[in-house]
Design an enzyme around this catalytic site. Structure first.
Site, PDB file in Angstrom:
ATOM      1  CG  ASP A   1      -9.822   4.150   2.920  1.00 45.43           C
ATOM      2  OD1 ASP A   1      -9.663   2.819   2.957  1.00 45.43           O
ATOM      3  OD2 ASP A   1     -10.721   4.989   2.533  1.00 45.43           O
ATOM      4  CG  HIS A   2      -4.819  -1.264   3.835  1.00 41.11           C
ATOM      5  ND1 HIS A   2      -4.612  -1.365   2.601  1.00 41.11           N
ATOM      6  CD2 HIS A   2      -3.935  -1.789   4.393  1.00 41.11           C
ATOM      7  CE1 HIS A   2      -3.309  -2.071   2.399  1.00 41.11           C
ATOM      8  NE2 HIS A   2      -2.979  -2.573   3.716  1.00 41.11           N
TER       9      HIS A   2
END
Ligand code: CAO
Length: 560
Positions: free
Chosen positions: A532-533
């Site tokens: 999850d950036h």
């Protein structure tokens, strides 16, 4: 308690207009000013308000009827008949000398009535707001012309809207717009200056609607023939008959542009309040006229669609996929999805739409690991425990999470905080006939390879026999999805929210790899790390995966 007859008021010269909406029904109690009906000519939609408060005894007209001034709309039972004031003078007429013919008092107010030709060639005319029939501070909702535009007499200049009526103000003269004195949103009252027009030809200006020219002013001020007069109550011919009153609210003869959507002022006002673009609303009335109910139906549909989208697609409003009738292409069976399948689909969809995924790939050289694992075979048989590469992966991931705590987090829903976890529970995707399940192995960092292998077998068995408890599937910090036993060279795993990372494991293959200067066959395990950036940046992910690969290259490090 008196019975009153409510009739159609002066329609500003219009007659034989169609009743397009009844806003009330028999037995309704209405307040003064409440809309009774909507009538529409080819130029205007007009609401006829109630002249008094009371209870409707009997409605005498129906939708589709054609009506003119004086026609009976309904009978109203009220406590008192309000005093009906005399019609106020039109804006200009106050300043005008009294007409010689007193009978022209009403007809003077009619836009086309008693027009006289006045020589205005090449003059600048100041165009002011005419009598709005008592309305004040009416908002300009549309400006239909710009400076430099040539207009013919009767061309619309602006559209104003009160809470009861939309009024188009036509130009009283032909000419070229010199100056516009108003903007959209300006509130106007009678006498306010709207524009200056250079008149190019003689213009017919109704004498009675001419505004007074300011002393010393070179320009004449004219009021556009827009607002309808207020009609006095007609004296009942028969004293025994119920008193007849006409609607006392002014109604305007010219409303919204007939080329645009058909909707009454109240509907337009409601649409503006709700932020609805009327062009999107389907009208159910004559000429597709939009009624309030159409607006409500439209909003219901919008709410339903967005609720359906948010149910399956998080907060994002994405266009729905078109329905396809597959039977037109060949034989089909429609098989209902299992509850588990639907749940998985919703979770995947939610994660994919809410989480900005990035996937990073690498291969781990597990030649030594595989040699070690195979060396355990006698013990596996003795213990009756199967040891696949998976428990080593679990151990290596646990160590990588400890080394890179940025992966062992969840984001708070409000986006304000990061929840750092101090425990290491890792989920493991299990392929079952009923669908995908993700049991969670708790405290992986504290368990050895044998214990983990036993637990993998037990959890996989429980998943396949549908014996997992809810608690078996809760509390994961990270997930491993191993498709190695099935095949494939790599894939993009979808993050199992609220976790922020997932490791995809593909099929181990033997590849020629240089070790220093020597080319040799190595067992390479393809890994894909999705993260999850929002929570993890590329540097963290690079370090995590490199560390993981290093550990798997030499599993002896796991015991250090
Ligand atoms: N490469 C090559 N072979 C592999 C391998 C890999 N990466 N991983 C496992 N194998 C081998 C095993 O060693 C085993 O071989 P043997 O039968 O010769 O011992 C064989 O593949 C089958 O292993 P397994 O699947 O029984 O055991 P596992 O510990 O590797 O995996 C489990 C257990 C439950 C994770 C697995 O059975 C499973 O369900 N995997 C599917 C996960 C999945 O569906 N992921 C997708 C999620 S998104 O849709």
């Amino acid at each position: 308690m008196s019975k009153q007859t409510v009739t159609i008021p002066d329609l500003g010269g219009a007659s034989d207009v169609e009743v397009i909406e009844l806003c009330v029904t028999n037995g309704d109690t209405v307040s003064e000013g409440q809309s009774l009906i909507v009538v529409e000519s080819d130029k205007a939609s007009m609401e006829v308000p109630s002249p008094a408060a009371g209870k409707i005894v009997s409605i005498e007209i129906s939708e589709g009827n054609t009506v003119s001034e004086g026609d009976i709309i309904l009978y109203l039972e009220g406590n008192s008949v309000p005093a009906v004031p005399d019609a106020p003078p039109a804006s200009a007429s106050e300043e005008e000398p009294a007409s010689e013919d007193s009978s022209s008092a009403v007809s003077d107010n009619s836009p086309a009535a008693d027009a006289v030709v006045v020589p205005v060639a090449q003059a600048i005319e100041k165009i002011v707001v005419p009598d709005l029939g008592g309305a004040d501070q009416v908002e300009v909702i549309e400006i239909m012309v710009s400076p430099g535009d040539a207009v013919a007499e009767g061309d619309g200049l602006i559209v104003m809207e009160s809470d009861k009526a939309s009024m188009e103000m036509p130009s009283p003269v032909a000419g070229v717009i010199e100056v516009l004195h108003i903007q959209s949103g300006t509130s106007l009252s009678e006498g306010d200056l709207v524009a200056e027009i250079q008149v190019t030809a003689s213009a017919a200006v109704p004498e009675s609607t001419k505004a007074a020219t300011a002393p010393g002013s070179a320009a004449a001020a004219v009021t556009a023939p827009v607002a309808a007069p207020i009609e006095s109550a007609a004296a009942p011919a028969d004293e025994t008959a119920p008193p007849t009153v006409s609607a006392q609210r002014p109604i305007s003869p010219s409303a919204v542009d007939a080329k645009t959507v058909y909707a009454g002022p109240a509907v337009r006002k409601l649409a503006r309040e709700l932020g609805v673009d009327l062009a999107r609303v389907k009208g159910s009335g004559p000429k597709s006229r939009i009624a309030k109910q159409d607006l409500h139906n439209y909003l219901k549909e919008v709410v339903k669609t967005s609720a359906a989208n948010s149910g399956s697609a998080g907060a994002a409003a994405i266009p729905a996929l078109p329905e396809v009738d597959f039977s037109q292409f060949g034989e089909i069976d429609v098989v209902p999805m299992s509850r588990l399948h639907k749940l998985t689909a919703a979770n995947m969809h939610r994660s994919w739409l809410n989480v900005p995924h990035v996937t990073q790939y690498d291969d781990a050289d597990i030649t030594e690991l595989e040699a070690f694992r195979k060396s355990l075979k006698p013990q596996m048989e003795k213990r009756n425990i199967k040891v696949s590469p998976l428990p080593f992966l679990l151990k290596a991931v646990a160590a990588a999470l400890q080394e890179n705590p940025a992966f062992n987090v969840s984001l708070s829903n409000d986006g304000e905080s990061i929840i750092q976890k101090k425990y290491i529970h890792i989920g493991m995707a299990v392929d079952t006939p009923a669908g995908l399940m993700v049991p969670v192995i708790k405290d992986v960092d504290k368990k050895g390879i044998w214990e983990l292998s036993e637990e993998i077998m037990a959890m996989a068995e429980k998943a396949r026999t549908r014996k997992l408890q809810a608690s078996d599937m809760q509390g994961g910090c990270f997930t491993i999805s191993s498709l190695g036993g099935i095949g494939g060279q790599g894939f993009t795993p979808i993050i199992n929210t609220p976790e922020v990372g997932i490791l995809g494991v593909s099929k181990l293959t033997t590849k020629p790899v240089y070790k220093g200067d020597v080319l040799m066959p190595r067992k390479m395990l393809p890994l894909s790390l999705s993260y999850d950036h929002r929570a993890v940046n590329g540097g963290d992910a690079g370090r995590f995966l490199t560390y993981l690969v290093t550990l798997l290259d030499d599993v002896r490090q796991l015991v250090l």
